[in-house]
Design an enzyme around this catalytic site. Structure first.
Site, PDB file in Angstrom:
ATOM      1  N   HIS A   1       0.812  -1.212   0.000  1.00 56.39           N
ATOM      2  CA  HIS A   1       0.000   0.000   0.000  1.00 56.39           C
ATOM      3  C   HIS A   1       0.848   1.266   0.000  1.00 56.39           C
ATOM      4  O   HIS A   1       0.523   2.255  -0.661  1.00 56.39           O
ATOM      5  CB  HIS A   1      -0.935  -0.012   1.210  1.00 56.39           C
TER       6      HIS A   1
ATOM      7  N   CYS B   1     -14.229  10.465 -22.081  1.00 56.48           N
ATOM      8  CA  CYS B   1     -13.604  10.318 -20.761  1.00 56.48           C
ATOM      9  C   CYS B   1     -12.856   8.997 -20.613  1.00 56.48           C
ATOM     10  O   CYS B   1     -12.429   8.657 -19.516  1.00 56.48           O
ATOM     11  CB  CYS B   1     -14.642  10.456 -19.646  1.00 56.48           C
TER      12      CYS B   1
END
Length: 807
Positions: free
Chosen positions: A455, A768
């Site tokens: 992480h 997008c």
């Protein structure tokens, strides 16, 4: 109606925190906290308990748990003043407050009667030494006494590459809440562990491509086996190429602001320095030069303050303090970012809590020391695992454990002052440490261990902090202040560069920074297409940090706010006020820039934990996106109302995902109108959307764009899904990756027709998807009439620079 719970405590925070923790496992159960005295201090309240009883008992009765003897007296007094019928539906149970609450809530969620729920709470107290198992599961003997038990065994392949890590395990546990069953997992013929022990399942290191044996025992064994195997074979929505299993060197546990041994780094092996250069593993790209600073580890043990009287701690009192701290930390973490939510799951592990309880039993340790010892032993076990993904979780356990210490008033912090310009060396980092180091001016980081999936490494990449991994202990042996050059892209550390080389590196870093500043500064201005039209270059975002990055990168606005990323890993679907607060924070950063908010795009490769989606039913061709929201109007209305409440003072439009036909666009517009009308009726401050649009991601929608444009204020092309659906190629399946090419003839023809329909109808068309950030595709999109390109914040300066160069 389910049996309710009443939690009576001398501390309002303990009662609320315990209730919140129990709700994570049993969202349908009414849990009424009654904590503190009437004046808000420590104590109990007759009125609060009476009110909580009324809330929790909806006709099926309620179980009442308490923390101390005086709380019991107040609760019994309150029952005496109730009518005999109501009082007869309340069971007072002597059990530890937190464990009893979780066990009782899980049992109530499964539909057990009052006696069954009370028995489950009592069992939680009776089995404190049994690794806390009863704290997360119903009592087998009492719940199964009138139903025949059976045992079912099955073997299933793990599909998701990262395997059974914490989030999938939590999903499996939740799927069994309503069933009378016990489940163990393991490799065929190998070690098996109880599914309820999250960390032990994680430590099995079951990865994508491996087989897992599922053994279900109990009356609902058949249902449980089918449920578990379906979830595992469905991949939990996590797909992609299967990672290689790279066994790391045997390493000690890694701290995250909290390490596991006194100062002095232990030898972990690894690469060596050859001709002044150490080559390790790239972590986060970037170039840095600076003096070496080592982050020392915190001690493995903590010394609690001496007891006020005598030479022993009060085990019961310390246990209550620990329960309160765990509950409070879990509550805070469960509403945080994706990494904090994962940490909250770790705190629910019953074995770690049981180990801490055991250390408290003889009175020799206080809450902080007992807890930290249990955390350290758990982290050590994980860190010694040969699987790098399992080993990487050790630092998460420590960071989660440190959150509990904070609630106990103990801070273990190893980051010193004076780090500006330094290259930091550490065994490992927690994700919470990375932004702290960046704020303190650290130039780069060298880790002796860690992995690309850790992480902290993911956070470093997002924040632009250069980092290399798995560097071993050679750098740590160098004198403090040694000058290092770190290349995060190449994965190298150069030790003591010559003055000439050092000057060259500094010059290059300055040039790179200036190039970035020049592009970014230029990006703050508008850009125009070859025909003179203003082209909006906006950002795809999914968090507050993304919003800040968009502003810093010169975004003209936001073309895609992915709201599912604000919800994805939360255990419960956030209420309207929570969503309003999350969106308000993002809108405030964006100021007066236009923002397009896409409502929840759940399903497919976006498994929203709180909604308990099925990987098939809610898969790519199932009930996902707008299809799901129209089938669950309550979810849609909560989100729309939150968007419009947060929109006050801002330019906000809304957009629906996964639209196939015009009728769906009409239904979405109707839902928007209903949400606005409900806010008007209630007199709540709000702002209606500037525009209502849809995403074009399905070939059917592209081919019928004229009909959809007729009922939409704008359309936005989601080229990622459009390409995938057009080519009949799952974009999460590596075997068909070569087919997912937006430059393919079929996709280009769809874009031609879609844009022609939009331009003819006067409907603004945006893009997008990834194609909007591809330099070779951008000019073709503009030639078709596209007015807006929405890309990742980091791509904005480059795209704006490209448009200026083509005018």
């Amino acid at each position: 109606m389910t049996v309710g719970l009443i939690l009576v405590s001398h501390s309002a925070d303990l009662a609320r925190g315990s209730a919140e923790l129990a709700r994570q496992m049993a969202p349908s159960v009414i849990i009424a906290p009654a904590g503190g005295s009437d004046d808000g201090g420590l104590g109990t309240s007759f009125d609060a308990i009476t009110q909580a009883i009324g809330q929790a008992d909806t006709g099926s009765g309620a179980v009442l748990l308490y923390d101390l003897g005086s709380a019991l007296l107040t609760a019994e007094t309150a029952l005496e003043f109730l009518g005999p019928e109501l009082a007869g539906r309340i069971r007072i149970v002597d059990a530890p407050l937190v464990e009893g609450a979780v066990a009782a809530a899980v049992t109530a969620q499964g539909g057990a009667d009052l006696d069954g729920v009370a028995a489950s709470a009592a069992d939680a107290g009776a089995s404190r030494t049994d690794h806390g198992a009863a704290a997360v599961a119903p009592s087998r003997d009492r719940r199964w006494s009138d139903r025949p038990a059976q045992s079912v065994t099955a073997t299933v392949s793990v599909v998701n590459p990262l395997g059974l890590h914490a989030r999938p395990v939590a999903t499996l546990i939740r799927s069994l809440l309503s069933l009378s069953v016990e489940v163990t997992l393991g490799r065929p013929g190998g070690q098996t562990v109880d599914l309820r022990s999250v960390l032990r399942v994680v430590a099995l290191a079951l990865r994508g491509g491996e087989q897992v044996e599922v053994v279900a025992t109990g009356p609902d064994a058949v249902t449980a086996e089918a449920t578990i195997t379906a979830l595992i074979s469905g991949g939990f929505g996590e797909t992609g190429d299967l990672p290689k299993r790279i066994p790391p060197a045997r390493m000690g546990a890694a701290p995250a602001r909290m390490g596991n041994a006194p100062a002095g780094m232990s030898s972990v092996g690894g690469p060596t320095i050859i001709d002044g250069v150490l080559t390790a593993q790239p972590g986060a790209p970037g170039l840095a030069i600076g003096p070496l600073v080592r982050l020392d580890r915190a001690p493995v043990q903590l010394g609690d303050a001496a007891p006020a009287a005598g030479n022993r701690f009060d085990a019961g009192q310390q246990g209550e303090l620990l329960d309160a701290a765990i509950a409070a930390a879990g509550q805070k973490l469960s509403t945080g970012n994706q990494f904090e939510v994962a940490h909250a799951v770790l705190l629910a592990d019953p074995e770690m809590r049981a180990a801490a309880r055991l250390a408290l039993a003889d009175g020799s340790a206080g809450a902080a020391a007992a807890w930290w010892g249990a955390v350290g032993r758990t982290a050590d076990r994980l860190a010694d695992d040969p699987d790098e993904l399992v080993a990487a979780r050790a630092v998460d356990v420590r960071e989660a454990g440190a959150a509990v210490l904070t609630e106990l008033g103990v801070v273990v912090d190893r980051i010193p002052a004076g780090l500006t310009g330094a290259v930091v060396f550490a065994d490992d980092l927690g994700p919470g440490e990375v932004p702290v180091l960046l704020e303190m001016g650290v130039a780069g980081v060298v880790l002796s261990r860690s992995s690309a999936t850790a992480h902290a490494v993911i956070v470093a990449r997002g924040l632009g902090l250069p980092m290399i991994l798995r560097a071993g202990d050679e750098i740590g042996k160098l004198p403090t202040g040694s000058e290092l050059v770190l290349d995060g892209e190449a994965g190298t550390v150069t030790v003591a560069p010559s003055p000439q080389e050092g000057n060259r590196i500094r010059q290059r870093i300055q040039e790179m920074a200036q190039e970035s500043r020049t592009l970014t500064e230029a990006a703050k201005g508008p850009v125009y297409g070859p025909d003179g039209r203003r082209i909006m270059v906006v950002a795809n975002i999914g968090s507050l940090a993304d919003a800040k990055a968009a502003v810093e990168s010169g975004a003209d606005g936001v073309g895609l706010l992915r709201t599912e990323l604000l919800i994805l890993d939360r255990e419960t679907y956030p209420d309207e006020d929570t969503q309003t607060a999350d969106l308000t924070a993002i809108f405030e950063v964006l100021g007066d820039r236009p923002v397009v908010v896409r409502v929840l795009d759940a399903g497919g490769d976006k498994p929203v934990t709180a909604l308990d989606l099925d990987p098939v039913h809610n898969g790519f061709l199932g009930i996902r996106g707008l299809r799901y929201l129209l089938a669950h109007p309550d979810v849609l209305q909560v989100q729309l109302r939150a968007i419009f409440r947060a929109a006050v003072g801002h330019r906000v439009s809304v957009m629906a995902p996964m639209v196939s036909i015009a009728a769906e666009a009409v239904a979405f517009r109707k839902a928007v109108d209903e949400a606005v009308a409900s806010l008007v009726e209630q007199g709540l401050a709000h702002q209606a959307p500037e525009q209502i649009g849809v995403m074009i991601e399905v070939p059917a929608a592209a081919l019928a764009a004229d009909e959809i444009c007729a009922v939409s204020d704008f359309v936005s092309i989601g080229s990622n899904d459009l390409t995938s659906y057009t080519m009949a190629a799952d974009r999460t399946e590596i075997g068909v990756a070569d087919l997912i090419d937006p430059a393919s003839t079929a996709v280009q023809r769809l874009l031609d027709q879609l844009c022609a329909f939009a331009v003819a109808s006067g409907t603004p068309v945006a893009v997008c998807g990834e194609i909007a950030g591809m330099p070779e595709q951008v000019m073709g999109l503009l030639a078709r009439g596209v007015h807006e390109l929405s890309v990742a914040p980091a791509r904005i300066p480059a795209i704006k620079g490209l448009l200026r160069s083509r005018r």
